[in-house]
Design an enzyme around this catalytic site. Structure first.
Site, mmCIF file in Angstrom:
data_model
loop_
_atom_site.group_PDB
_atom_site.id
_atom_site.type_symbol
_atom_site.label_atom_id
_atom_site.label_comp_id
_atom_site.label_asym_id
_atom_site.label_seq_id
_atom_site.Cartn_x
_atom_site.Cartn_y
_atom_site.Cartn_z
ATOM 1 C CE LYS A 23 -1.886 1.685 4.062
ATOM 2 N NZ LYS A 23 -1.536 3.091 4.284
ATOM 3 C CG ASN A 24 2.087 2.833 3.507
ATOM 4 O OD1 ASN A 24 0.965 3.205 3.140
ATOM 5 N ND2 ASN A 24 2.373 2.610 4.777
ATOM 6 C CB CYS A 117 -5.485 11.126 11.596
ATOM 7 S SG CYS A 117 -4.572 9.656 11.722
ATOM 8 N NE ARG A 122 -0.092 10.876 10.308
ATOM 9 C CZ ARG A 122 -0.525 9.871 9.553
ATOM 10 N NH1 ARG A 122 -1.660 9.302 9.828
ATOM 11 N NH2 ARG A 122 0.192 9.437 8.521
ATOM 12 C CG ASP A 305 2.401 1.213 9.578
ATOM 13 O OD1 ASP A 305 1.994 2.134 10.302
ATOM 14 O OD2 ASP A 305 2.873 1.400 8.445
ATOM 15 N NE ARG A 398 -7.213 4.389 5.414
ATOM 16 C CZ ARG A 398 -6.304 4.705 6.338
ATOM 17 N NH1 ARG A 398 -6.627 4.754 7.603
ATOM 18 N NH2 ARG A 398 -5.062 4.996 5.986
HETATM 19 N N1 EPU Z 1 5.460 14.700 11.149
HETATM 20 C C1 EPU Z 1 5.517 16.020 11.521
HETATM 21 N N2 EPU Z 1 5.461 16.976 10.545
HETATM 22 C C2 EPU Z 1 5.343 16.655 9.218
HETATM 23 C C3 EPU Z 1 5.292 15.285 8.840
HETATM 24 C C4 EPU Z 1 5.350 14.338 9.845
HETATM 25 O O1 EPU Z 1 5.610 16.345 12.704
HETATM 26 O O2 EPU Z 1 5.302 17.581 8.386
HETATM 27 C C5 EPU Z 1 5.510 13.681 12.207
HETATM 28 C C6 EPU Z 1 4.251 12.796 12.262
HETATM 29 O O3 EPU Z 1 3.191 13.435 12.909
HETATM 30 C C7 EPU Z 1 4.755 11.574 12.980
HETATM 31 C C8 EPU Z 1 6.215 11.498 12.537
HETATM 32 O O4 EPU Z 1 6.526 12.748 11.927
HETATM 33 O O5 EPU Z 1 4.692 11.778 14.364
HETATM 34 C C9 EPU Z 1 6.561 10.412 11.580
HETATM 35 O O6 EPU Z 1 5.516 10.253 10.660
HETATM 36 P P1 EPU Z 1 5.796 10.056 9.108
HETATM 37 O O7 EPU Z 1 5.809 11.397 8.466
HETATM 38 O O8 EPU Z 1 6.980 9.177 8.907
HETATM 39 O O9 EPU Z 1 4.484 9.288 8.707
HETATM 40 P P2 EPU Z 1 3.864 9.304 7.278
HETATM 41 O O10 EPU Z 1 4.936 9.427 6.288
HETATM 42 O O11 EPU Z 1 2.727 10.261 7.227
HETATM 43 C C10 EPU Z 1 3.973 6.767 6.673
HETATM 44 C C11 EPU Z 1 2.979 5.690 6.432
HETATM 45 C C12 EPU Z 1 2.330 5.291 7.744
HETATM 46 C C13 EPU Z 1 3.429 4.824 8.692
HETATM 47 C C14 EPU Z 1 4.467 5.948 8.881
HETATM 48 C C15 EPU Z 1 5.633 5.566 9.728
HETATM 49 C C16 EPU Z 1 2.169 6.170 4.227
HETATM 50 C C17 EPU Z 1 1.028 6.547 3.370
HETATM 51 N N3 EPU Z 1 1.943 6.150 5.522
HETATM 52 O O12 EPU Z 1 3.230 7.853 7.222
HETATM 53 O O13 EPU Z 1 1.454 4.206 7.451
HETATM 54 O O14 EPU Z 1 2.861 4.501 9.933
HETATM 55 O O15 EPU Z 1 4.971 6.336 7.585
HETATM 56 O O16 EPU Z 1 6.282 4.478 9.185
HETATM 57 O O17 EPU Z 1 3.243 5.857 3.741
HETATM 58 C C18 EPU Z 1 -0.437 2.869 7.734
HETATM 59 O O18 EPU Z 1 -0.112 2.287 6.681
HETATM 60 O O19 EPU Z 1 -1.354 2.454 8.499
HETATM 61 C C19 EPU Z 1 0.261 4.098 8.096
HETATM 62 C C20 EPU Z 1 -0.217 4.965 9.005
#
Ligand code: EPU
Length: 420
Positions: A23-24, A117, A122, A305, A398
């Site tokens: 998915k990701n 969320c 987020r 995850d 999802r």
């Molecule tokens: N964060 C910030 N500011 C930003 C962006 C992120 O503070 O501008 C924080 C987030 O709030 C979080 C941390 O950084 O506390 C790390 O989050 P990250 O940005 O790595 O998460 P993401 O990229 O939004 C992806 C996956 C998630 C997975 C995380 C961590 C996708 C679509 N989603 O999210 O997957 O948990 O990386 O590995 O790639 C899932 O599949 O259920 C899922 C939530």
């Protein structure tokens, strides 16, 4: 459509379950497809709701998306607007991945602010800082953002914290910048490495993906072509934990075990009886499961995850352990739902819980709070005595395709009642 899942727990499970495409990675490839004007054909594309949401957004932008079995063709030639549709965008955070490619293609992108969320705050501050560094002007519209850029420039971005999608967004956007960009403190997830490899095959000049420093030499034009998605490591890990919980013999096929090394270490220490054989993981009955503490961490650490399924496994393990969730600040509240089923989990603070096991679980009426916790509740229902009903099955759909049918084939007594 998604409705409610009904589970009669305690059925013995056995057999083989195949892992779908990641998915990701899928969602990011769909965004990166807009960097080129040529069609991209994605195979091993999972039939999940998040992919449906992303397809709807692409269609609203004028991009053609067609599906044939597990293959999807994305033809971005007709891209006609940089305004992201609010309703769809609000349902999927990965839509933020479209901003960079749209900026490169149209120079003018508008999108709504993402809401909060279930798994915690987020924010998108790091995305905005990154786009600004790449040359975008940001207009705060109150309810959303408008980004404009006549041209994208090269820069150095030092991420204040490791973020998967921020790394991916900056990496793909910088492929169309006019100079070289360096990303420091980048995320190292396998999906990022695979995305970089695809883009490099089609004219990008990205080096270092899969390490904390990624360098991207901007190019004028990118071509596109076929890509096969890597196996979904979260699915593979979820099914391996299901095998351990069920006490049956499960074979998880089409997996990439090398992407789950940290999970294997934990399962081994916990006494789970399993063997890795090429792309298959065999999970056999385990005499006892022992409590083993776990801290989530960015790749190659223990993936957040899989924190919820692992915590569930620990409710069936002998002893006491601490689960420490370091990535998200709201990803442990589902443990209350496990407690309502009979688990003994004590929350120390929003990032840490103590699990005391083993505890038998009993069927309950539950509402799925989010994708991964929702799937942990399905697993809990499968081992609980009595009936478990899980509402808001959309959350599970999802990320897990045809989950009812796939679990039924293992012997699970699970059915879906569609919402009227
Ligand atoms: N964060 C910030 N500011 C930003 C962006 C992120 O503070 O501008 C924080 C987030 O709030 C979080 C941390 O950084 O506390 C790390 O989050 P990250 O940005 O790595 O998460 P993401 O990229 O939004 C992806 C996956 C998630 C997975 C995380 C961590 C996708 C679509 N989603 O999210 O997957 O948990 O990386 O590995 O790639 C899932 O599949 O259920 C899922 C939530």
């Amino acid at each position: 459509m998604h409705g409610t899942l009904h589970i009669e727990g305690g059925a013995p499970l056995s057999g083989s379950i195949a892992v779908n495409g990641a998915k990701n990675q899928a969602l990011k490839v769909m965004a990166a497809a807009l960097l080129s004007e040529e069609p991209c054909v994605v195979t091993n594309m999972p039939k999940i709701e998040d992919v449906e949401r992303m397809s709807a957004i692409l269609t609203a932008l004028g991009v053609s998306v067609t599906r044939d079995g597990d293959s999807m063709t994305i033809n971005p030639a007709g891209l006609s607007t940089g305004v992201l549709p609010e309703k769809e965008v609000n349902r999927i955070r990965a839509s933020v991945m479209l901003v960079g490619p749209l900026l490169a293609r149209t120079g003018d992108v508008t999108f709504p602010n993402p809401g909060g969320c279930q798994i915690g705050r987020r924010p998108i501050d790091m995305f905005l800082d990154g786009f600004r560094a790449l040359g975008a002007t940001i207009h705060d519209l109150g309810t959303g953002q408008r980004l404009t850029a006549k041209k994208l420039c090269g820069t150095t971005i030092v991420f204040p914290r490791v973020s998967v999608q921020t790394t991916e967004a900056m990496m793909i956007t910088a492929t169309r910048a006019r100079a070289t960009t360096t990303l420091k403190n980048a995320a190292m997830e396998p999906e990022i490495t695979a995305l970089a490899a695809y883009l490099n095959d089609h004219g990008a000049k990205i080096s270092g993906a899969g390490t904390p420093t990624i360098t991207i030499e901007g190019v004028e034009k990118l071509s596109a072509g076929p890509i096969t998605l890597i196996p979904d490591r979260v699915e593979a890990g979820t099914f391996a934990i299901l095998g351990a919980l069920s006490g049956g013999s499960l074979s998880i096929t089409n997996a990439e075990p090398a992407h789950l090394e940290n999970i294997w270490i934990h399962l081994k220490q916990a006494g789970v009886n399993f063997a890795v054989d090429g792309s298959t993981i065999h999970v056999m009955p385990s005499p006892t499961i022992k409590a083993v503490s776990m801290t989530t961490h960015e790749y190659p650490g223990f993936i957040t995850d899989l924190q919820a399924p692992y915590t569930l496994l620990m409710t069936q393990a002998k002893g006491q352990c601490i689960i420490h969730e370091t990535i998200f600040d709201g990803r442990l509240f589902y443990t209350d739902l496990l407690n309502s089923m009979g688990a003994n989990i004590i929350m120390c603070d929003p990032h840490r819980v103590v699990v005391n096991g083993p505890t038998p679980l009993h069927g309950r009426y539950l509402t799925s709070p989010d994708l991964r916790a929702g799937m942990a509740l399905v697993l809990a229902g499968l081992i609980a005595d009595g009936t478990t009903t899980i509402d808001n099955a959309y959350q599970i759909d999802r990320g897990y395709a045809d989950i009812v049918e796939r679990l039924q084939r293992l012997g699970a007594r699970i059915t879906r009642a569609d919402a009227s």
